[in-house]
Design an enzyme around this catalytic site. Structure first.
Site, PDB file in Angstrom:
ATOM      1  N   ASP A 244      53.112  29.262   6.050  1.00  9.84           N
ATOM      2  CA  ASP A 244      54.339  28.080   6.524  1.00  9.84           C
ATOM      3  C   ASP A 244      55.706  28.454   6.324  1.00  9.84           C
ATOM      4  O   ASP A 244      56.670  29.180   7.254  1.00  9.84           O
ATOM      5  CB  ASP A 244      54.378  26.798   6.529  1.00  9.84           C
ATOM      6  CG  ASP A 244      53.172  26.139   7.098  1.00  9.84           C
ATOM      7  OD1 ASP A 244      52.475  26.780   7.850  1.00  9.84           O
ATOM      8  OD2 ASP A 244      53.435  24.569   7.161  1.00  9.84           O
TER       9      ASP A 244
ATOM     10  N   ASP B 168      57.685  13.193   4.581  1.00  6.55           N
ATOM     11  CA  ASP B 168      59.070  14.383   3.664  1.00  6.55           C
ATOM     12  C   ASP B 168      59.785  15.384   4.638  1.00  6.55           C
ATOM     13  O   ASP B 168      60.791  14.838   3.393  1.00  6.55           O
ATOM     14  CB  ASP B 168      57.576  15.864   3.075  1.00  6.55           C
ATOM     15  CG  ASP B 168      56.812  14.990   2.432  1.00  6.55           C
ATOM     16  OD1 ASP B 168      57.261  14.092   1.912  1.00  6.55           O
ATOM     17  OD2 ASP B 168      56.128  15.335   2.696  1.00  6.55           O
TER      18      ASP B 168
ATOM     19  N   ARG C 242      60.427  14.322  -3.245  1.00  7.01           N
ATOM     20  CA  ARG C 242      61.685  15.074  -2.661  1.00  7.01           C
ATOM     21  C   ARG C 242      62.802  15.113  -3.320  1.00  7.01           C
ATOM     22  O   ARG C 242      63.748  16.102  -2.973  1.00  7.01           O
ATOM     23  CB  ARG C 242      60.816  14.616  -1.212  1.00  7.01           C
ATOM     24  CG  ARG C 242      59.345  14.548  -1.174  1.00  7.01           C
ATOM     25  CD  ARG C 242      59.352  16.151  -0.357  1.00  7.01           C
ATOM     26  NE  ARG C 242      58.295  16.028  -0.261  1.00  7.01           N
ATOM     27  CZ  ARG C 242      57.293  17.100  -0.422  1.00  7.01           C
ATOM     28  NH1 ARG C 242      57.493  18.369  -1.336  1.00  7.01           N
ATOM     29  NH2 ARG C 242      55.672  17.395   0.290  1.00  7.01           N
TER      30      ARG C 242
ATOM     31  N   SER D 258      45.410  18.751   4.122  1.00  3.71           N
ATOM     32  CA  SER D 258      47.139  19.212   4.537  1.00  3.71           C
ATOM     33  C   SER D 258      46.753  18.578   2.127  1.00  3.71           C
ATOM     34  O   SER D 258      46.343  17.129   2.372  1.00  3.71           O
ATOM     35  CB  SER D 258      47.410  18.662   4.938  1.00  3.71           C
ATOM     36  OG  SER D 258      48.687  18.558   4.387  1.00  3.71           O
TER      37      SER D 258
HETATM   38  N1  ARG Z   1      51.367  10.040   2.416  1.00  2.00           N
HETATM   39  C1  ARG Z   1      52.335  10.761   1.381  1.00  2.00           C
HETATM   40  C2  ARG Z   1      53.650  10.209   1.377  1.00  2.00           C
HETATM   41  O1  ARG Z   1      54.762  10.805   2.100  1.00  2.00           O
HETATM   42  C3  ARG Z   1      51.826  11.750   0.971  1.00  2.00           C
HETATM   43  C4  ARG Z   1      52.033  13.189   2.166  1.00  2.00           C
HETATM   44  C5  ARG Z   1      52.223  14.730   1.278  1.00  2.00           C
HETATM   45  N2  ARG Z   1      52.902  15.138   2.094  1.00  2.00           N
HETATM   46  C6  ARG Z   1      52.742  16.892   2.548  1.00  2.00           C
HETATM   47  N3  ARG Z   1      53.594  17.483   3.007  1.00  2.00           N
HETATM   48  N4  ARG Z   1      51.284  16.868   2.271  1.00  2.00           N
HETATM   49  O2  ARG Z   1      54.683  10.354  -0.111  1.00  2.00           O
END
Ligand code: ARG
Length: 414
Positions: free
Chosen positions: A27, A136, A107, A187
């Site tokens: 990406d 995210d 993050r 993912s």
């Molecule tokens: N659901 C989790 C969170 O919001 C994990 C997210 C994983 N992110 C990703 N881009 N695969 O913290």
């Protein structure tokens, strides 16, 4: 890879700049070119190392070959553990009781680094590869504007969702170098504090996670037949030694991750409520985080008074929500953290954990600040507690109940 590998190609005069959160994956590799073409911007690709598995190639060199004006790798591992993961640990933060916020807490650190680069480079934009369905994007966007409200955000995967096939085709057309990994149905996101997995077979919440989901932990059924013990020493709420050996945060987390992981500890299977209202089935592997939080909570039980523990629980909940919801840079986070930090002053000592086929159990704890007084608690020889003093206490404690009962009885006779 070294800290802050960087290269500069000058750039076109008068062109605005964008700082791209770059992972080297499909990406964000494609995004370098796409953003240049669609927005006419110079791209500064920034990769932030929080302990994700390294790529098989030099992603910085590849970003430059793919047209980035500059590309930079920032080693943020120490800061990640010391400032971010330890905040989760001190807060015993487990989102919805199970998820130690491994992705969520990385993050804001990424945001901080991206904004620093943007400010230094005079960039007007920050770009990231988040989709429009997850948490995210919220954490990036809200974090960025909380640090610099002038920055504008570009999110190609949200604005123009494309399939993997379309991206590969675009890369071929434009001559973009990509590393095409074997297609995975999942993912994933990974850092030192844990990893997450979603999509594929996991989208059926009734289906047991297939074996391929788990990557960093042993199957508890196949884990060693004899339990493994670890001793974790804490100072002011953070671990400083493992099995008697002093270690820095990153080293300790890495070592404990291996030990707990090989005993099948830290697997989590969860239907999670995302901030944007979607329920999602995800799995996590967080061996060190789960072991440390279990140990830490137990040490607090030994060293903190009951009222402090109870009041802290409500603020732990708040802290967890703040981190999950992307509000790290809010005033409230600093204020709640100040309280939590204050409580940690006496949380020093050692916890002994037994790791066995997926479970981690506290089997011993000791501290110079222990509030446990064997003279008071013993039922054997050496009892120092004045048993008769309980009578007066109980009289007062039961007084409201006694008074209410008297009034009820009087009125029921009317
Ligand atoms: N659901 C989790 C969170 O919001 C994990 C997210 C994983 N992110 C990703 N881009 N695969 O913290």
């Amino acid at each position: 890879m070294t800290n802050k590998e960087c290269s500069d190609k000058g750039g076109r005069k008068g062109r605005d700049k964008v700082v791209l959160a770059y992972s080297g994956g499909l990406d964000t590799s494609v995004a370098i070119r796409w953003i240049q073409e669609e927005y006419d911007l110079d791209v500064i690709a920034v990769s932030i190392d929080v302990g994700q598995p390294p790529s098989q190639d030099d992603i910085i060199a590849r970003a430059l070959r793919n047209g980035a004006l500059k590309a930079e790798l920032i080693d943020a591992k120490d800061e990640f553990i010391n400032e971010y993961a330890w905040a989760v640990l001190k807060s015993n933060a487990m989102y919805q009781g199970v998820y130690p916020l491994s992705t969520a807490v990385a993050r804001p650190l990424m945001v901080k680094k991206l904004v620093e680069v943007a400010n230094r480079e005079g960039a007007k934009y920050i770009a990231h590869g988040c989709t429009g369905k997850g948490n995210d994007q919220v954490r990036f966007d809200v974090g960025i504007v909380s640090l610099n409200p002038d920055l504008k955000i570009i999110a190609p995967m949200r604005d123009h969702p494309t399939t993997r096939e379309q991206e590969i085709e675009y890369a071929r057309e434009k001559g973009i170098e990509i590393i095409v990994k074997k297609e995975s149905p999942y993912s994933r996101d990974e850092n030192l504090w844990g990893s997450s997995c979603e999509c594929g077979a996991l989208e059926d919440p009734w289906a047991e996670p297939p074996a391929g989901v788990w990557q960093n932990t042993a199957d508890p059924e196949k884990a060693p037949e004899t339990p493994e013990y670890v001793e974790i020493e804490f100072e002011k709420g953070v671990p400083v030694a493992l099995n008697g050996k002093k270690m820095k945060g990153v080293e300790l987390v890495e070592a404990l991750d291996k030990i707990a992981g090989r005993n099948g500890v830290g697997r989590i299977d969860h239907v999670e409520d995302r901030l944007i209202g979607i329920k999602s089935r995800e799995t996590y592997e967080c061996p060190a985080a789960v072991t440390l939080i279990t140990a830490h909570r137990s040490l607090e039980g030994l060293t903190l008074p009951r009222d402090t523990i109870e009041f802290k629980r409500t603020l732990e909940q708040k802290m967890c929500q703040i981190i999950y919801d992307g509000l790290w840079f809010d005033t409230l986070r600093g204020a709640v953290m100040a309280f939590i930090d204050k409580t940690q002053e006496t949380v020093c000592g050692t916890v002994r954990m037994k790791l066995y086929k997926g479970s981690c159990t506290v089997v011993g704890r000791k501290s110079d600040n222990s509030l446990y007084d064997v003279g008071l608690s013993t039922y054997a020889e050496g009892d120092t507690f004045d048993h008769r003093s309980a009578v007066g206490f109980i009289y007062c404690w039961g007084l409201p109940g006694r008074t209410s009962a008297g009034v009820r009885r009087k009125n029921s006779k009317k």
